[in-house]
Design a protein around this motif. Structure first.
Motif, PDB file in Angstrom:
ATOM      1  N   SER A 138      -2.202   7.945   9.393  1.00 27.99           N
ATOM      2  CA  SER A 138      -3.022   6.658   9.255  1.00 27.99           C
ATOM      3  C   SER A 138      -3.329   6.726   7.790  1.00 27.99           C
ATOM      4  N   VAL A 139      -3.988   5.519   7.072  1.00 22.98           N
ATOM      5  CA  VAL A 139      -4.471   5.616   5.891  1.00 22.98           C
ATOM      6  C   VAL A 139      -5.783   4.700   5.892  1.00 22.98           C
ATOM      7  N   THR A 140      -6.772   5.516   5.338  1.00 27.45           N
ATOM      8  CA  THR A 140      -7.975   4.757   5.424  1.00 27.45           C
ATOM      9  C   THR A 140      -8.513   4.402   3.922  1.00 27.45           C
ATOM     10  N   GLY A 141      -8.720   2.925   3.527  1.00 27.64           N
ATOM     11  CA  GLY A 141      -9.128   2.528   2.487  1.00 27.64           C
ATOM     12  C   GLY A 141     -10.176   1.644   2.593  1.00 27.64           C
ATOM     13  N   GLY A 142     -11.298   1.681   2.091  1.00 26.60           N
ATOM     14  CA  GLY A 142     -12.515   0.765   2.344  1.00 26.60           C
ATOM     15  C   GLY A 142     -13.087   0.797   3.686  1.00 26.60           C
ATOM     16  N   ASP A 143     -13.242  -0.126   4.045  1.00 23.48           N
ATOM     17  CA  ASP A 143     -14.164  -0.530   5.620  1.00 23.48           C
ATOM     18  C   ASP A 143     -12.909  -0.603   6.850  1.00 23.48           C
ATOM     19  N   PHE A 144     -11.637  -0.049   6.593  1.00 25.59           N
ATOM     20  CA  PHE A 144     -10.784  -0.150   7.504  1.00 25.59           C
ATOM     21  C   PHE A 144      -9.494   1.052   7.430  1.00 25.59           C
ATOM     22  N   THR A 145      -8.978   1.232   8.621  1.00 21.78           N
ATOM     23  CA  THR A 145      -7.770   2.312   8.598  1.00 21.78           C
ATOM     24  C   THR A 145      -6.610   1.429   9.204  1.00 21.78           C
ATOM     25  N   ALA A 146      -5.419   1.810   8.312  1.00 21.22           N
ATOM     26  CA  ALA A 146      -3.936   1.330   8.812  1.00 21.22           C
ATOM     27  C   ALA A 146      -3.569   2.572   9.619  1.00 21.22           C
ATOM     28  N   GLU A 147      -3.065   2.193  10.611  1.00 22.89           N
ATOM     29  CA  GLU A 147      -2.309   3.191  11.448  1.00 22.89           C
ATOM     30  C   GLU A 147      -0.699   2.781  11.887  1.00 22.89           C
ATOM     31  N   ALA A 148       0.199   3.592  11.757  1.00 24.57           N
ATOM     32  CA  ALA A 148       1.612   3.228  11.835  1.00 24.57           C
ATOM     33  C   ALA A 148       2.025   4.190  12.862  1.00 24.57           C
ATOM     34  N   ALA A 149       2.526   3.643  14.051  1.00 25.85           N
ATOM     35  CA  ALA A 149       2.845   4.272  15.243  1.00 25.85           C
ATOM     36  C   ALA A 149       4.463   4.353  15.346  1.00 25.85           C
ATOM     37  N   GLY A 150       5.088   3.738  14.705  1.00 24.21           N
ATOM     38  CA  GLY A 150       6.595   3.657  14.496  1.00 24.21           C
ATOM     39  C   GLY A 150       6.968   3.718  13.105  1.00 24.21           C
ATOM     40  N   ARG A 151       8.352   3.717  12.927  1.00 29.01           N
ATOM     41  CA  ARG A 151       8.858   3.830  11.516  1.00 29.01           C
ATOM     42  C   ARG A 151       8.283   2.379  10.731  1.00 29.01           C
ATOM     43  N   ALA A 152       7.722   2.575   9.495  1.00 32.78           N
ATOM     44  CA  ALA A 152       7.163   1.683   8.766  1.00 32.78           C
ATOM     45  C   ALA A 152       6.763   1.811   7.508  1.00 32.78           C
ATOM     46  N   ASN A 153       6.984   0.577   6.595  1.00 33.78           N
ATOM     47  CA  ASN A 153       6.552   0.708   5.194  1.00 33.78           C
ATOM     48  C   ASN A 153       5.294  -0.267   4.986  1.00 33.78           C
ATOM     49  N   PHE A 154       4.308   0.271   4.300  1.00 32.07           N
ATOM     50  CA  PHE A 154       3.152  -0.673   4.015  1.00 32.07           C
ATOM     51  C   PHE A 154       2.517  -0.184   2.878  1.00 32.07           C
ATOM     52  N   ARG A 155       1.855  -1.244   2.079  1.00 28.03           N
ATOM     53  CA  ARG A 155       0.970  -0.824   0.924  1.00 28.03           C
ATOM     54  C   ARG A 155      -0.483  -1.274   1.231  1.00 28.03           C
ATOM     55  N   MET A 156      -1.113  -0.351   0.590  1.00 25.65           N
ATOM     56  CA  MET A 156      -2.550  -0.338   0.508  1.00 25.65           C
ATOM     57  C   MET A 156      -3.217  -0.716  -0.870  1.00 25.65           C
ATOM     58  N   ASP A 157      -4.198  -1.563  -1.045  1.00 28.38           N
ATOM     59  CA  ASP A 157      -4.807  -1.653  -2.101  1.00 28.38           C
ATOM     60  C   ASP A 157      -6.456  -1.483  -1.864  1.00 28.38           C
ATOM     61  N   ASN A 158      -6.954  -0.505  -2.690  1.00 22.13           N
ATOM     62  CA  ASN A 158      -8.578  -0.327  -2.405  1.00 22.13           C
ATOM     63  C   ASN A 158      -9.295  -0.508  -3.617  1.00 22.13           C
ATOM     64  N   PHE A 159     -10.125  -1.440  -4.066  1.00 22.47           N
ATOM     65  CA  PHE A 159     -10.814  -1.852  -5.261  1.00 22.47           C
ATOM     66  C   PHE A 159     -12.541  -1.790  -4.562  1.00 22.47           C
ATOM     67  N   ASP A 160     -13.043  -2.069  -5.856  1.00 20.24           N
ATOM     68  CA  ASP A 160     -14.437  -2.290  -5.490  1.00 20.24           C
ATOM     69  C   ASP A 160     -15.131  -3.371  -4.685  1.00 20.24           C
ATOM     70  N   ASP A 161     -14.271  -4.350  -4.821  1.00 19.57           N
ATOM     71  CA  ASP A 161     -14.582  -5.814  -3.948  1.00 19.57           C
ATOM     72  C   ASP A 161     -13.935  -5.919  -2.674  1.00 19.57           C
ATOM     73  N   GLY A 162     -13.245  -4.912  -2.560  1.00 19.06           N
ATOM     74  CA  GLY A 162     -12.422  -5.103  -0.959  1.00 19.06           C
ATOM     75  C   GLY A 162     -11.196  -4.349  -0.752  1.00 19.06           C
ATOM     76  N   SER A 163     -10.528  -4.272   0.048  1.00 18.84           N
ATOM     77  CA  SER A 163      -9.320  -3.622   0.553  1.00 18.84           C
ATOM     78  C   SER A 163      -8.563  -4.460   0.937  1.00 18.84           C
ATOM     79  N   THR A 164      -6.976  -4.117   0.894  1.00 12.98           N
ATOM     80  CA  THR A 164      -5.918  -4.962   1.677  1.00 12.98           C
ATOM     81  C   THR A 164      -4.778  -4.022   1.834  1.00 12.98           C
ATOM     82  N   VAL A 165      -4.051  -4.428   3.036  1.00 13.90           N
ATOM     83  CA  VAL A 165      -2.903  -3.864   3.397  1.00 13.90           C
ATOM     84  C   VAL A 165      -1.941  -4.798   3.700  1.00 13.90           C
ATOM     85  N   ALA A 166      -0.642  -4.469   3.210  1.00 17.88           N
ATOM     86  CA  ALA A 166       0.549  -5.559   3.386  1.00 17.88           C
ATOM     87  C   ALA A 166       1.575  -4.802   4.093  1.00 17.88           C
TER      88      ALA A 166
END
Length: 537
Positions: A138-166
């Motif tokens: 898992s990766v936590t950024g800002g107010d939420f956490t992204a969890e990967a149970a299987g094989r996956a690729n994802f990107r996370m951005d965490n800045f002062d005004d918020g966070s996003t995961v793609a």
């Protein structure tokens, strides 16, 4: 025992060691995991044994990070004008963009499973997850956490005004308090700082960082798949792909394969190029400064073959009943009088007995007339080497600067090559793209002429534009930093939300009351043959 009998027994023993394969096995619950910094580009720094927010402590002892540095739990990596790559022992990878800070919050072993919980304190990170058995990532950024149970690729951005995961490939669960939702390939999730809920959108188009990550993934996959034919196993081994890229494998009669880097001669010594670094968890460790300098210096052993020279042998990786042991250095320390030396570890070395490679000692202190003979009469194996024998090459570094960026600025830069200004919207209580040129000088230059402004009664337009632009950086810094508002990472869950038909829907993990079955069983397998072409496409 005759010499012929000795070599026959030795050959059988080494073949047996080779035959057990290279499968990393873990049997105890602990925090003994060690991963590696597999790529350093530009300015990369590391902080060991971090406690709390690493960006809030001005006195934290940051150091320059070097290639192949071991990374342990509570270490923090930070980039300025640079990028970094971290390779995990099960094939997972983490990529850190410029001006980013990644904390290794939890690297633990739990009943044979790897638990990895990371915190993206600020900036941008991209993650390839390749779980086996019941691994958790898992990766936590800002107010939420992204969890990967299987094989996956994802990107996370965490800045002062918020966070996003793609999500680029696979599926990722987004955990916010008691809410757990699932994203599939091509979707993104964005939450503003302090927000109660987030929004789901299509993932933005890739930028230069995404293309760099994809290229790195493909390179590692290709090299690893090619190297597996020499390892007698299909299981992934961190750093094995580097050996294929930077060296060659040579058959040893009846013993399998040995490896040697390209461009070295028979007089090459494996410990000629590298440095010593001290870590509180593992003491003094040898850091190979070559791109391949991870696996041969911490696992396996060395054989000296007449006419060839030193060959590294992939031994000691276990057979399913013993854990893989990390060695600070694949060498044995010996001492004669005041002289301390090291001897490359032979696959048949046992404990404190005389090293089989004693004919090739490498003094660490001045030899003071001590004869370097193969008889071993003057040398004794020592468990603890005097601290003054080693010299640390750690280089102090300043603390990383807080990155005053916003999600809207990142989104704009991914869709347009033109720079844009981020301004604070008082009504929305967030930063927005104001479409004002971020260069004050350019704003003045592009402003109406003085005669036109006078005619319009707007002589203050240019100066107001300059003031507004100059205040943007100050406005960003008045917000709580991305690192300061990090939520505590959730514990490792044992079940996940799931979807049917590839749509985004909410679900519950083991934190809630759902009986959704874990998807981890779908993730088993090695990164080798099953991951061919597994980069981002």
């Amino acid at each position: 025992m005759t010499l012929r009998t000795f070599f026959r027994i030795s050959s059988i023993a080494i073949v047996a060691v080779f035959g057990v394969g290279l499968h990393p096995v873990y049997t105890a619950a602990s925090h003994a995991r060690i991963i590696r910094l597999s790529l350093v580009q530009g300015d990369v720094r590391i902080l060991h044994d971090s406690k709390g927010d690493p960006l809030a402590d001005d006195k934290a002892p940051w150091e320059r990070a070097v290639l192949n540095l071991p990374i342990r739990q509570h270490d923090v990596l930070a980039t300025d004008n640079g990028r970094a790559e971290v390779e995990f022992e099960n094939g997972a990878m983490a990529f850190i963009n410029e001006n980013s800070v990644l904390e290794f919050f939890d690297l633990s072993l739990d009943d044979g499973s790897l638990t990895t919980r990371l915190i993206l304190r600020q900036g941008t990170g991209s993650f390839y997850v390749n779980p086996t058995r019941d691994d958790y990532f898992s990766v936590t950024g800002g107010d939420f956490t992204a969890e990967a149970a299987g094989r996956a690729n994802f990107r996370m951005d965490n800045f002062d005004d918020g966070s996003t995961v793609a999500v680029i490939k696979g599926q990722v669960s987004v955990v916010h308090k008691n809410d757990n939702k699932l994203l599939v390939k091509g979707q993104s999730f964005t939450m503003s700082a302090g927000g109660a809920t987030g929004t789901v959108n299509s993932a933005p188009q890739g930028d230069d960082f995404d293309h760099w990550v994809s290229g790195r993934e493909d390179s590692v996959v290709t090299a690893t798949n090619a190297a597996m034919q020499y390892s007698n196993t299909s299981s992934y081994v961190s750093g094995f792909g580097d050996l294929y890229t930077y060296g060659g494998f040579y058959p040893i009669g009846g013993l399998g394969y040995g490896w040697q880097p390209y461009g070295v001669g028979i007089g090459w010594s494996p410990f000629d190029c590298g440095n010593w670094f001290y870590g509180s968890q593992f003491g003094w460790s040898f850091i190979g400064n070559q791109p391949w300098g991870w696996l041969p210096y911490h696992y396996g052993g060395w054989l000296f073959q007449p006419g060839i020279g030193w060959l590294w042998t992939p031994t000691g990786f276990g057979n399913g009943s013993v854990p893989v042991k990390f060695h600070p250095v694949t060498a044995t320390f010996v001492r004669s009088g005041s002289t301390v030396a090291m001897v490359p570890t032979n696959p048949l070395d046992r404990g404190t007995k005389t090293p089989l490679n004693l004919a090739h000692i490498m003094p660490l202190t001045p030899a003071a007339g001590v004869p370097q003979t193969s008889s071993g009469a003057n040398w004794k194996v020592v468990k603890e080497v005097p601290a003054e024998t080693f010299v640390s090459h750690a280089s102090p570094a300043s603390a990383p600067a807080r990155s005053a960026r916003t999600l809207s600025s990142v989104g704009a830069s991914m869709q347009s090559t033109h720079s844009s200004t981020i301004a604070y919207d008082g009504k929305e209580h967030r930063f927005v793209n104001s479409n004002v040129n971020a260069n004050p000088a350019a704003s003045v230059a592009s402003a109406p002429t003085s005669s036109t402004m006078a005619a319009r009664g707007s002589s203050t337009v240019a100066s107001a534009s300059v003031v507004r632009t100059a205040n943007i950086e100050r406005q960003v810094r008045t917000m709580p930093s991305a690192s300061a508002r990090i939520a505590s990472p959730p514990p490792a869950a044992r079940s996940y939300a799931s979807t049917r038909g590839g749509v985004f829907e909410s679900g519950s993990s083991s934190r809630g009351t759902s009986s959704v079955t874990s998807t981890r069983s779908l993730s088993s397998g090695s990164r080798g043959a099953s991951m061919s072409g597994g980069g981002r496409h």
